[in-house]
Enzyme design. Structure first.
Site, mmCIF file in Angstrom:
data_model
loop_
_atom_site.group_PDB
_atom_site.id
_atom_site.type_symbol
_atom_site.label_atom_id
_atom_site.label_comp_id
_atom_site.label_asym_id
_atom_site.label_seq_id
_atom_site.Cartn_x
_atom_site.Cartn_y
_atom_site.Cartn_z
ATOM 1 N N ASP A 1 -0.690 37.604 -18.628
ATOM 2 C CA ASP A 1 -0.440 36.244 -18.739
ATOM 3 C C ASP A 1 0.457 35.458 -17.782
ATOM 4 O O ASP A 1 0.081 34.791 -16.669
ATOM 5 C CB ASP A 1 -0.005 35.585 -20.092
ATOM 6 C CG ASP A 1 0.009 34.243 -20.114
ATOM 7 O OD1 ASP A 1 -1.116 33.463 -20.241
ATOM 8 O OD2 ASP A 1 0.929 33.671 -19.982
ATOM 9 N N LYS B 1 -4.220 27.886 -15.976
ATOM 10 C CA LYS B 1 -4.513 29.429 -15.654
ATOM 11 C C LYS B 1 -4.235 30.181 -17.293
ATOM 12 O O LYS B 1 -3.572 29.806 -17.839
ATOM 13 C CB LYS B 1 -3.731 29.913 -14.414
ATOM 14 C CG LYS B 1 -2.012 29.928 -14.746
ATOM 15 C CD LYS B 1 -1.706 31.244 -15.604
ATOM 16 C CE LYS B 1 -0.386 31.311 -16.158
ATOM 17 N NZ LYS B 1 -0.022 32.618 -16.914
#
Length: 307
Positions: free
Chosen positions: A167, A89
């Site tokens: 993030d 991811k």
């Protein structure tokens, strides 16, 4: 027979999470490392993906653990070579490129898995089950951590496509989009960007659900000391709290579950199941929310960030 897998990008996340989970899972055998700057004792090493694809046709699966800005072309090469691909991811730097990878995987008849590791925290699925038939009244995310602790010296996170505080924040959004009974959309955002960087160090986002209830998120990369990864959902039948990134579940303040970190074990178990079924799993909803926060976000410049 175990799937031979190569890791592309042997950084901190690959060493800390992917390697141990692959070692524990009998469905996978680590067969190669592809990295310009790092290798692993006892495992064949390549500095370029195309070299590995040519030399090792027996390696059918690849875990892409590079920064998102460079992942698209690598994923395209792997998929066109007929390899199954696991994406760390976020799955890409943009929504459109992930959609393109999804279409390519379908055309090639291979599995593409866009992972969201926080969804595999032990408290997440029980929270989703509890919320499934409840009326949600509001939800709040507080996700604050120390960037110097988790991303020391990593310049890519401050560059376009690196996402900055999103993030880690996208981990919270991956949980939120999984557990809420109705989808949410961004209605406003404030993004705090250091004057010497290009991505946010802090963000506050307002969402609204399809059923009308409000959701808020507070992301910050400047928290020292104890780290905060909490999601609270208020319903007509009680308040659900996920803390420690989803490892701890409480309902109305009473702890229902407290577990160790097994997120990446869950990722590889699901990847094995996808491979066995010949299916893909590519959910872009967390990435879409980040993209929308950038589109609607008011930029506020803050003090320079000094490593």
């Amino acid at each position: 027979m175990a799937h031979k897998i190569a890791i592309l990008g042997l950084g901190k996340i690959a060493r800390d999470q992917h390697l141990p989970s692959i070692e524990k899972n009998p469905d996978f055998e680590l067969a190669a490392i592809v990295s310009r700057n790092a290798d692993l004792d006892g495992v064949e090493h390549f500095t370029a993906l195309n070299d590995m694809l040519a030399a090792r046709p027996d390696i059918g699966t690849i875990a892409l653990c590079t920064p998102p800005q460079v992942r698209f072309e690598l994923a395209v090469a792997a998929l066109k070579a007929g390899r199954h691909v696991l994406l760390e991811k976020p799955p890409g730097a943009t929504v459109a490129e992930v959609e393109a990878l999804k279409a390519l995987a379908r055309e090639q008849g291979v599995t593409l898995f866009a992972t969201w590791h926080s969804r595999y925290a032990q408290g997440v699925e029980p929270a989703r089950t509890f919320l499934a038939d409840k009326t949600v009244k509001s939800a709040e995310i507080i996700w604050r951590e120390d960037v110097r602790r988790w991303h020391p010296g990593q310049d890519w996170i401050w560059q376009p496509g690196g996402m900055g505080v999103f993030d880690p924040g996208i981990n919270a959004l991956s949980i939120l989009t999984h557990i809420l009974p109705a989808p949410v959309h961004v209605v406003g955002a404030s993004l705090e960007v250091p004057r010497n960087r290009q991505t946010p160090i802090g963000a506050k986002i307002a969402f609204k659900s399809a059923t009308g209830h409000p959701v808020s998120a507070d992301f910050d990369w400047r928290q020292e000391g104890p780290q905060t990864w909490d999601i609270t959902v208020k319903t007509d039948a009680g308040t659900v709290t996920l803390s420690s990134g989803g490892a701890v579940l409480a309902i109305d303040g009473a702890t229902q579950l407290s577990a160790d970190d097994t997120e990446y074990d869950g990722i590889y178990a699901h990847f094995a199941a996808l491979l066995a079924a010949g299916e893909s799993d590519v959910d872009i909803s967390p990435l879409q929310l980040v993209a929308d926060a950038y589109m609607l976000g008011e930029i506020r410049h803050v003090d320079d960030f000094i490593e």
